[in-house]
Design an enzyme around this catalytic site. Structure first.
Site, PDB file in Angstrom:
ATOM      1  N   ASP A  43       0.835  -1.200   0.000  1.00  0.00           N
ATOM      2  CA  ASP A  43       0.000   0.000   0.000  1.00  0.00           C
ATOM      3  C   ASP A  43       0.869   1.250   0.000  1.00  0.00           C
ATOM      4  O   ASP A  43       1.518   1.568   0.987  1.00  0.00           O
ATOM      5  CB  ASP A  43      -0.888   0.010   1.254  1.00  0.00           C
ATOM      6  N   TYR A  48       3.234   9.775  -0.504  1.00  0.00           N
ATOM      7  CA  TYR A  48       4.296   9.160   0.308  1.00  0.00           C
ATOM      8  C   TYR A  48       5.673   9.377  -0.333  1.00  0.00           C
ATOM      9  O   TYR A  48       6.689   9.124   0.272  1.00  0.00           O
ATOM     10  CB  TYR A  48       4.074   7.656   0.512  1.00  0.00           C
ATOM     11  N   LYS A  73      -2.721   5.810  -4.509  1.00  0.00           N
ATOM     12  CA  LYS A  73      -3.845   6.712  -4.209  1.00  0.00           C
ATOM     13  C   LYS A  73      -3.670   8.063  -4.890  1.00  0.00           C
ATOM     14  O   LYS A  73      -2.532   8.527  -5.060  1.00  0.00           O
ATOM     15  CB  LYS A  73      -3.932   6.958  -2.686  1.00  0.00           C
ATOM     16  N   HIS A 106      -7.572   9.476  -1.815  1.00  0.00           N
ATOM     17  CA  HIS A 106      -6.875   9.495  -0.520  1.00  0.00           C
ATOM     18  C   HIS A 106      -7.729  10.116   0.602  1.00  0.00           C
ATOM     19  O   HIS A 106      -7.755   9.606   1.713  1.00  0.00           O
ATOM     20  CB  HIS A 106      -5.543  10.245  -0.663  1.00  0.00           C
TER      21      HIS A 106
HETATM   22  P1  NDP Z   1       0.877   1.249  11.805  1.00  0.00           P
HETATM   23  O1  NDP Z   1      -0.268   1.133  12.757  1.00  0.00           O
HETATM   24  O2  NDP Z   1       1.069   0.223  10.753  1.00  0.00           O
HETATM   25  O3  NDP Z   1       2.183   1.379  12.694  1.00  0.00           O
HETATM   26  C1  NDP Z   1       3.444   1.620  12.160  1.00  0.00           C
HETATM   27  C2  NDP Z   1       4.377   1.994  13.322  1.00  0.00           C
HETATM   28  O4  NDP Z   1       4.384   0.946  14.288  1.00  0.00           O
HETATM   29  C3  NDP Z   1       5.805   2.198  12.885  1.00  0.00           C
HETATM   30  O5  NDP Z   1       6.331   3.221  13.708  1.00  0.00           O
HETATM   31  C4  NDP Z   1       6.473   0.863  13.202  1.00  0.00           C
HETATM   32  O6  NDP Z   1       7.833   1.073  13.546  1.00  0.00           O
HETATM   33  C5  NDP Z   1       5.677   0.387  14.407  1.00  0.00           C
HETATM   34  N1  NDP Z   1       5.505  -1.065  14.403  1.00  0.00           N
HETATM   35  C6  NDP Z   1       5.247  -1.859  13.345  1.00  0.00           C
HETATM   36  N2  NDP Z   1       5.142  -3.145  13.721  1.00  0.00           N
HETATM   37  C7  NDP Z   1       5.325  -3.172  15.063  1.00  0.00           C
HETATM   38  C8  NDP Z   1       5.353  -4.213  16.013  1.00  0.00           C
HETATM   39  N3  NDP Z   1       5.147  -5.468  15.652  1.00  0.00           N
HETATM   40  N4  NDP Z   1       5.579  -3.885  17.327  1.00  0.00           N
HETATM   41  C9  NDP Z   1       5.772  -2.592  17.677  1.00  0.00           C
HETATM   42  N5  NDP Z   1       5.773  -1.563  16.812  1.00  0.00           N
HETATM   43  C10 NDP Z   1       5.556  -1.846  15.516  1.00  0.00           C
HETATM   44  O7  NDP Z   1       0.775   2.728  11.196  1.00  0.00           O
HETATM   45  P2  NDP Z   1       0.717   3.438   9.782  1.00  0.00           P
HETATM   46  O8  NDP Z   1       0.169   4.798  10.073  1.00  0.00           O
HETATM   47  O9  NDP Z   1       1.985   3.329   9.053  1.00  0.00           O
HETATM   48  O10 NDP Z   1      -0.434   2.648   8.975  1.00  0.00           O
HETATM   49  C11 NDP Z   1      -0.189   1.554   8.124  1.00  0.00           C
HETATM   50  C12 NDP Z   1      -0.317   1.940   6.676  1.00  0.00           C
HETATM   51  O11 NDP Z   1      -1.614   2.464   6.396  1.00  0.00           O
HETATM   52  C13 NDP Z   1       0.602   3.086   6.233  1.00  0.00           C
HETATM   53  O12 NDP Z   1       1.941   2.692   6.138  1.00  0.00           O
HETATM   54  C14 NDP Z   1      -0.046   3.465   4.937  1.00  0.00           C
HETATM   55  O13 NDP Z   1       0.275   2.541   3.920  1.00  0.00           O
HETATM   56  C15 NDP Z   1      -1.529   3.393   5.314  1.00  0.00           C
HETATM   57  N6  NDP Z   1      -2.063   4.702   5.752  1.00  0.00           N
HETATM   58  C16 NDP Z   1      -3.066   5.279   5.010  1.00  0.00           C
HETATM   59  C17 NDP Z   1      -3.616   6.484   5.357  1.00  0.00           C
HETATM   60  C18 NDP Z   1      -4.706   7.069   4.538  1.00  0.00           C
HETATM   61  O14 NDP Z   1      -5.083   8.226   4.764  1.00  0.00           O
HETATM   62  N7  NDP Z   1      -5.254   6.368   3.578  1.00  0.00           N
HETATM   63  C19 NDP Z   1      -3.134   7.247   6.530  1.00  0.00           C
HETATM   64  C20 NDP Z   1      -2.108   6.555   7.267  1.00  0.00           C
HETATM   65  C21 NDP Z   1      -1.618   5.336   6.886  1.00  0.00           C
HETATM   66  P3  NDP Z   1       9.084   0.688  12.579  1.00  0.00           P
HETATM   67  O15 NDP Z   1       8.711   1.006  11.155  1.00  0.00           O
HETATM   68  O16 NDP Z   1      10.155   1.570  13.126  1.00  0.00           O
HETATM   69  O17 NDP Z   1       9.350  -0.769  12.805  1.00  0.00           O
END
Ligand code: NDP
Length: 274
Positions: A43, A48, A73, A106
């Site tokens: 995704d 991004y 998106k 988006h």
């Molecule tokens: P997530 O809920 O997926 O969390 C990501 C964060 O959590 C990162 O900081 C990561 O750290 C940490 N993390 C990941 N796995 C673990 C774990 N197993 N234990 C502890 N910490 C963990 O957040 P996102 O906001 O990134 O959402 C996911 C995806 O959704 C985005 O990447 C994007 O593709 C999409 N999105 C879409 C939006 C929209 O408006 N349509 C808005 C926001 C997101 P690290 O990377 O340092 O490991």
């Protein structure tokens, strides 16, 4: 890997890999690692600024294109019929693909009142075979209802902020009624408070799993599509390792009770950035 069947018959992995806040030059390594682990759905989004890095991983992988499920998106400033068609071609070029599996609006940015025109461009791309499915992000019920009333192709899903502190029960109910999947963004609460919640931690200890795995399992058992993001190889593996256990009805009920309707991101009606 579990798959869901979208309302147009297309199959989509229920667990995918998100890349928001992954820099372009880190995206290739992160996506390559995810593909090695077994993720098939990625995704990304124009905003991004990592479609190129994602695309490089897609060119290099030995996974056949038809096994991949790529989402991008259209950003707010590219809304409107003609702008969207142009923005789509630009995304496709950066990704190095000749089609994407899913193209999403988006944000509705209802203040500008052009998401219906934008969606009509998505319908055109769908009819031309450049995308396998179309949908939306951050749409409230009134926005979805307008698409149902004024457009021909039903969105396959609505990608919204969703995690145990923001259960989104009304949108889930509306989606279930109209055969529109919920796809959870920030499914792990961006690695925040939810992963420290005592209820989640206690279920995780009982199951010999991590808090993140329990949260992902809660989403999957709610029939929600999830796209956790991580750039940490061990977490990329951990988040994929969720198909060998199940939460009981009681676990699910306990997690449902910790909902606080608490958002981390913007409310869709307040997001008017262009
Ligand atoms: P997530 O809920 O997926 O969390 C990501 C964060 O959590 C990162 O900081 C990561 O750290 C940490 N993390 C990941 N796995 C673990 C774990 N197993 N234990 C502890 N910490 C963990 O957040 P996102 O906001 O990134 O959402 C996911 C995806 O959704 C985005 O990447 C994007 O593709 C999409 N999105 C879409 C939006 C929209 O408006 N349509 C808005 C926001 C997101 P690290 O990377 O340092 O490991």
């Amino acid at each position: 890997m579990d798959y869901v069947t979208l309302n147009n018959g297309v199959k989509m992995p229920q667990l995918g890999f998100g890349v928001w806040q992954v820099k372009d030059d880190e995206a290739t390594a992160a996506v390559t690692k995810a593909l090695e682990v077994g993720y098939r759905s990625i995704d990304t989004a124009m905003i991004y600024k990592n479609e190129k890095g994602v695309g490089e991983a897609l060119q290099a992988t030995s996974v056949p294109r038809e096994e991949l499920f790529i989402t991008t998106k259209v950003w707010n400033s590219d809304q409107g019929y003609e702008n969207t068609l142009r923005a789509f071609d630009e995304s496709l070029e950066r990704l190095g693909l000749d089609y994407v599996d899913l193209y999403l609006i988006h944000w509705p940015t209802p203040q500008f009142d052009d998401y219906v025109d934008t969606y009509k461009a998505l319908e055109k791309l769908y009819q031309d075979g450049k995308v396998k499915a179309i949908g939306v992000c951050n749409f409230e019920i009134e926005h979805l209802q307008r698409l149902l009333d004024e457009c021909d192709v039903k969105p396959v899903l609505n990608q919204i902020e969703c995690h145990p502190y923001l259960a989104q029960n009304e949108l889930k109910e509306f989606g279930a009624k109209h055969d529109i999947f919920i796809e959870a963004w920030s499914p792990l609460d961006q690695g925040g408070e939810v992963l420290q919640d005592e209820v989640i931690k206690s279920i995780a200890a009982d199951r010999n799993k991590t808090a993140a795995q329990v949260v992902l399992r809660w989403h999957l058992q709610n029939n929600t599509i999830v796209i956790p993001k991580s750039v940490t190889p061990s977490r990329i593996e951990e988040n994929f390792d969720v198909f060998d256990f199940e939460l009981s009805e009681e676990d699910m009920a306990q997690i449902n009770e910790i909902n606080r309707n608490r958002r981390k991101g913007a409310h869709p009606n307040d997001m008017n950035k262009r």
